[in-house]
Design a protein around this motif. Structure first.
Motif, short mmCIF file in Angstrom:
data_model
loop_
_atom_site.label_atom_id
_atom_site.label_comp_id
_atom_site.label_asym_id
_atom_site.label_seq_id
_atom_site.Cartn_x
_atom_site.Cartn_y
_atom_site.Cartn_z
N LYS A 1 1.59 1.54 10.01
CA LYS A 1 2.32 0.58 9.21
C LYS A 1 2.79 -0.74 10.06
N PHE A 2 2.40 -1.72 9.75
CA PHE A 2 2.67 -2.88 10.51
C PHE A 2 3.30 -3.99 9.69
N SER A 3 4.00 -5.08 10.43
CA SER A 3 4.63 -6.11 9.61
C SER A 3 3.88 -7.26 10.05
N VAL A 4 3.69 -8.35 9.18
CA VAL A 4 3.29 -9.56 9.38
C VAL A 4 4.59 -10.85 8.99
N ARG A 5 4.82 -11.61 9.80
CA ARG A 5 5.80 -12.53 9.28
C ARG A 5 5.19 -13.93 9.16
N LYS A 6 5.21 -14.37 7.82
CA LYS A 6 4.61 -15.70 7.44
C LYS A 6 5.97 -16.67 6.69
N GLY A 7 6.33 -17.38 7.71
CA GLY A 7 7.41 -18.09 7.12
C GLY A 7 8.64 -17.36 7.30
N PRO A 8 9.50 -17.63 6.34
CA PRO A 8 10.63 -16.69 6.22
C PRO A 8 10.56 -15.11 5.91
N ILE A 9 9.52 -15.01 5.22
CA ILE A 9 9.11 -13.51 4.69
C ILE A 9 8.40 -12.62 5.73
N THR A 10 8.79 -11.44 5.85
CA THR A 10 7.95 -10.36 6.57
C THR A 10 7.38 -9.51 5.65
N PHE A 11 6.23 -9.50 5.73
CA PHE A 11 5.36 -8.67 4.56
C PHE A 11 4.94 -7.25 5.61
N SER A 12 5.13 -6.38 4.87
CA SER A 12 4.71 -4.76 5.50
C SER A 12 3.67 -4.13 4.78
N PHE A 13 2.69 -3.57 5.52
CA PHE A 13 1.68 -3.04 5.05
C PHE A 13 1.11 -1.74 5.65
N GLU A 14 0.61 -0.87 4.92
CA GLU A 14 0.28 0.54 5.58
C GLU A 14 -1.44 0.57 5.25
N VAL A 15 -2.02 1.04 6.54
CA VAL A 15 -3.36 1.34 6.70
C VAL A 15 -3.78 2.59 5.89
N LEU A 16 -4.64 2.44 4.78
CA LEU A 16 -5.09 3.52 3.90
C LEU A 16 -6.56 4.06 4.31
N GLN A 17 -7.39 3.22 4.74
CA GLN A 17 -8.67 3.58 5.23
C GLN A 17 -8.94 2.57 6.24
N LEU A 18 -9.95 2.86 6.91
CA LEU A 18 -10.45 1.84 7.98
C LEU A 18 -12.16 1.18 7.66
N SER A 19 -12.40 0.22 7.96
CA SER A 19 -13.57 -0.67 7.64
C SER A 19 -14.12 -1.28 8.68
N GLU A 20 -15.56 -1.26 9.00
CA GLU A 20 -16.34 -1.84 10.07
C GLU A 20 -16.37 -3.25 9.61
N ASN A 21 -16.60 -3.53 8.30
CA ASN A 21 -17.07 -4.80 7.85
C ASN A 21 -16.19 -5.53 7.12
N ARG A 22 -16.11 -7.00 6.87
CA ARG A 22 -15.29 -7.74 6.22
C ARG A 22 -15.34 -7.35 4.60
N LEU A 23 -14.29 -7.23 4.05
CA LEU A 23 -14.09 -6.76 2.66
C LEU A 23 -14.04 -7.66 1.74
N GLY A 24 -14.59 -7.67 0.45
CA GLY A 24 -14.29 -8.35 -0.63
C GLY A 24 -12.81 -8.28 -1.10
N ALA A 25 -12.13 -9.42 -1.86
CA ALA A 25 -10.97 -9.18 -1.95
C ALA A 25 -10.55 -8.06 -3.01
N LYS A 26 -11.37 -7.75 -3.89
CA LYS A 26 -11.05 -6.75 -4.79
C LYS A 26 -11.12 -5.31 -4.11
N LEU A 27 -11.73 -5.11 -2.98
CA LEU A 27 -11.80 -3.97 -2.27
C LEU A 27 -10.42 -3.74 -1.14
N VAL A 28 -9.84 -4.66 -1.13
CA VAL A 28 -8.56 -4.70 -0.06
C VAL A 28 -7.62 -3.51 -0.37
N PRO A 29 -7.26 -3.48 -1.74
CA PRO A 29 -6.31 -2.55 -2.21
C PRO A 29 -6.58 -0.94 -1.63
N ASN A 30 -7.65 -0.56 -1.74
CA ASN A 30 -8.47 0.54 -1.39
C ASN A 30 -8.24 0.70 0.20
#
Length: 127
Positions: free
Chosen positions: A37-66
């Motif tokens: 789990k990691f956090s990214v600060r963009k402006g006044p907001i801190t977004f938090s994310f959790e890694v579900l799977q790993l990928s070697e290649n750049r992903l399309g926007a529709k695949l990011v939630p996977n």
């Protein structure tokens, strides 16, 4: 994972300390594991994310939630909404600085003379 538009912008954010994991600033070369789990600060907001799977290649926007889940807290999302609302108020974009006439109108609106507090006292007395 499409948090930043380019890898160089993401690397700059890491170098500036805007990407953290458990309160520790991450380097651009940091590798992630599933479940991190990691956090990214963009402006006044801190977004938090959790890694579900790993990928070697750049992903399309529709695949990011996977591969990644947004776990940003509700108070941070409320800050985002407030920032959007604050950006919509005020002068139209590209109109420049207020003119002298605009400034006078703003000062008149803000001043105590604009509000007739005596009328408010009369209303309170009638009730």
């Amino acid at each position: 994972m499409r948090i930043y538009k380019t890898r160089s912008i993401a690397a700059d954010a890491c170098k500036k300390g805007r990407v953290t994991m458990n309160g520790v600033e991450l380097k651009p070369s940091r590798t992630f594991k599933i479940g991190d789990k990691f956090s990214v600060r963009k402006g006044p907001i801190t977004f938090s994310f959790e890694v579900l799977q790993l990928s070697e290649n750049r992903l399309g926007a529709k695949l990011v939630p996977n591969f990644m889940r947004d776990i940003t807290s509700h108070d941070q999302l409320e800050l985002l909404e407030l920032a959007k609302l604050a950006g919509q108020t005020g002068r139209d974009r590209g109109t420049g600085r207020p003119t002298k006439k605009d400034r006078r109108e703003i000062e008149q609106f803000i001043s105590d003379e604009y509000y007739d507090f005596e009328d408010l006292d009369d209303i309170d007395d009638e009730e």
